[in-house]
Design a protein around this motif. Structure first.
Motif, short mmCIF file in Angstrom:
data_model
loop_
_atom_site.label_atom_id
_atom_site.label_comp_id
_atom_site.label_asym_id
_atom_site.label_seq_id
_atom_site.Cartn_x
_atom_site.Cartn_y
_atom_site.Cartn_z
N GLN A 39 -4.26 -11.99 -5.57
CA GLN A 39 -3.33 -11.10 -4.68
C GLN A 39 -3.93 -10.05 -4.00
N ILE A 40 -5.11 -9.44 -4.53
CA ILE A 40 -5.68 -8.59 -3.69
C ILE A 40 -6.63 -9.31 -2.47
N VAL A 41 -7.01 -10.53 -2.71
CA VAL A 41 -7.57 -11.09 -1.53
C VAL A 41 -6.58 -11.61 -0.51
N GLY A 42 -5.39 -11.82 -0.99
CA GLY A 42 -4.25 -12.46 -0.11
C GLY A 42 -4.02 -11.19 0.57
N TYR A 43 -3.83 -9.90 0.20
CA TYR A 43 -3.58 -8.80 0.89
C TYR A 43 -4.71 -8.49 1.99
N ILE A 44 -5.80 -8.41 1.41
CA ILE A 44 -7.00 -8.22 2.40
C ILE A 44 -7.03 -9.07 3.64
N LEU A 45 -6.79 -10.39 3.42
CA LEU A 45 -6.90 -11.28 4.42
C LEU A 45 -5.61 -11.28 5.36
N SER A 46 -4.41 -10.85 4.80
CA SER A 46 -3.05 -11.07 5.53
C SER A 46 -2.66 -9.52 6.09
N GLU A 47 -3.15 -8.53 5.25
CA GLU A 47 -2.75 -7.25 5.48
C GLU A 47 -1.07 -7.13 5.11
N ASP A 48 -0.64 -8.13 4.28
CA ASP A 48 0.83 -8.12 3.92
C ASP A 48 0.89 -7.37 2.64
N PRO A 49 1.62 -6.18 2.51
CA PRO A 49 1.69 -5.56 1.61
C PRO A 49 2.40 -6.26 0.23
N THR A 50 3.22 -7.18 0.55
CA THR A 50 3.91 -7.74 -0.42
C THR A 50 3.13 -8.53 -1.44
N TYR A 51 1.82 -8.73 -1.25
CA TYR A 51 1.00 -9.29 -1.94
C TYR A 51 0.61 -8.44 -3.39
N ILE A 52 1.31 -6.90 -3.15
CA ILE A 52 0.83 -6.17 -4.20
C ILE A 52 2.08 -5.70 -5.01
N THR A 53 2.10 -5.85 -6.05
CA THR A 53 3.30 -5.16 -6.76
C THR A 53 3.53 -3.66 -6.16
N THR A 54 4.97 -3.19 -6.48
CA THR A 54 5.14 -1.98 -6.40
C THR A 54 5.09 -1.16 -7.80
N TYR A 55 5.10 -1.98 -8.84
CA TYR A 55 4.76 -1.39 -10.03
C TYR A 55 3.72 -0.28 -9.94
N GLN A 56 4.02 0.64 -10.56
CA GLN A 56 2.94 1.93 -10.79
C GLN A 56 2.56 2.49 -9.42
N ASN A 57 3.22 2.25 -8.47
CA ASN A 57 3.00 2.71 -6.90
C ASN A 57 1.77 1.96 -6.33
N ALA A 58 1.65 0.78 -6.80
CA ALA A 58 0.33 0.16 -6.40
C ALA A 58 0.31 -0.13 -4.96
N ARG A 59 1.56 -0.64 -4.43
CA ARG A 59 1.61 -1.01 -2.93
C ARG A 59 1.45 0.30 -2.06
N SER A 60 1.76 1.30 -2.39
CA SER A 60 1.75 2.48 -1.86
C SER A 60 0.30 2.82 -1.70
N LEU A 61 -0.45 2.81 -2.75
CA LEU A 61 -1.77 3.12 -3.02
C LEU A 61 -2.47 2.36 -2.24
N VAL A 62 -2.56 1.03 -2.27
CA VAL A 62 -3.33 0.31 -1.44
C VAL A 62 -3.10 0.31 0.11
N ARG A 63 -2.10 0.83 0.60
CA ARG A 63 -1.75 0.87 1.93
C ARG A 63 -2.45 2.24 2.39
N LYS A 64 -2.97 2.99 1.47
CA LYS A 64 -3.72 4.20 1.80
C LYS A 64 -5.21 3.85 2.28
N LEU A 65 -5.49 2.44 1.73
CA LEU A 65 -6.99 2.04 2.15
C LEU A 65 -7.04 1.44 3.43
N ASP A 66 -8.34 1.81 4.16
CA ASP A 66 -8.65 1.12 5.50
C ASP A 66 -9.11 -0.16 5.02
N ARG A 67 -8.57 -1.28 5.64
CA ARG A 67 -9.02 -2.60 5.17
C ARG A 67 -10.56 -2.79 5.39
N ASP A 68 -11.05 -2.21 6.52
CA ASP A 68 -12.54 -2.39 6.97
C ASP A 68 -13.26 -1.68 5.69
#
Length: 81
Positions: A39-68
């Protein structure tokens, strides 16, 4: 009076925050039954946040990170630097 020079590294603080967030996202994905690595690899490759669950605010957290920055931290960790 101190004779040594204090150092400050904003990068190290950012790297620590990246690791903390990535660990929280990993744990949330695992808890929900997903394969966190895929799921994390999918997110990194696509930048599509739907690879990350909203459970425990994970999607919002990962979007705070710069992909580079995330990739740099992962490669550095993998190579043991």
């Amino acid at each position: 009076m101190q004779d040594r020079t204090m150092t400050f590294s904003l990068y190290e603080d950012k790297e620590d925050e990246t690791k903390k967030i990535l660990t929280q996202v990993y744990d949330a994905l695992r808890h929900k039954g997903y394969n966190p690595i895929n799921q994390i690899v999918g997110y990194i490759l696509s930048e599509d946040p739907t690879y990350i669950t909203t459970y425990q605010n994970a999607r919002s957290l990962v979007r705070k990170l710069d992909r580079d920055e995330l990739l740099r931290t992962l490669v550095k960790s993998y190579l043991g630097e």
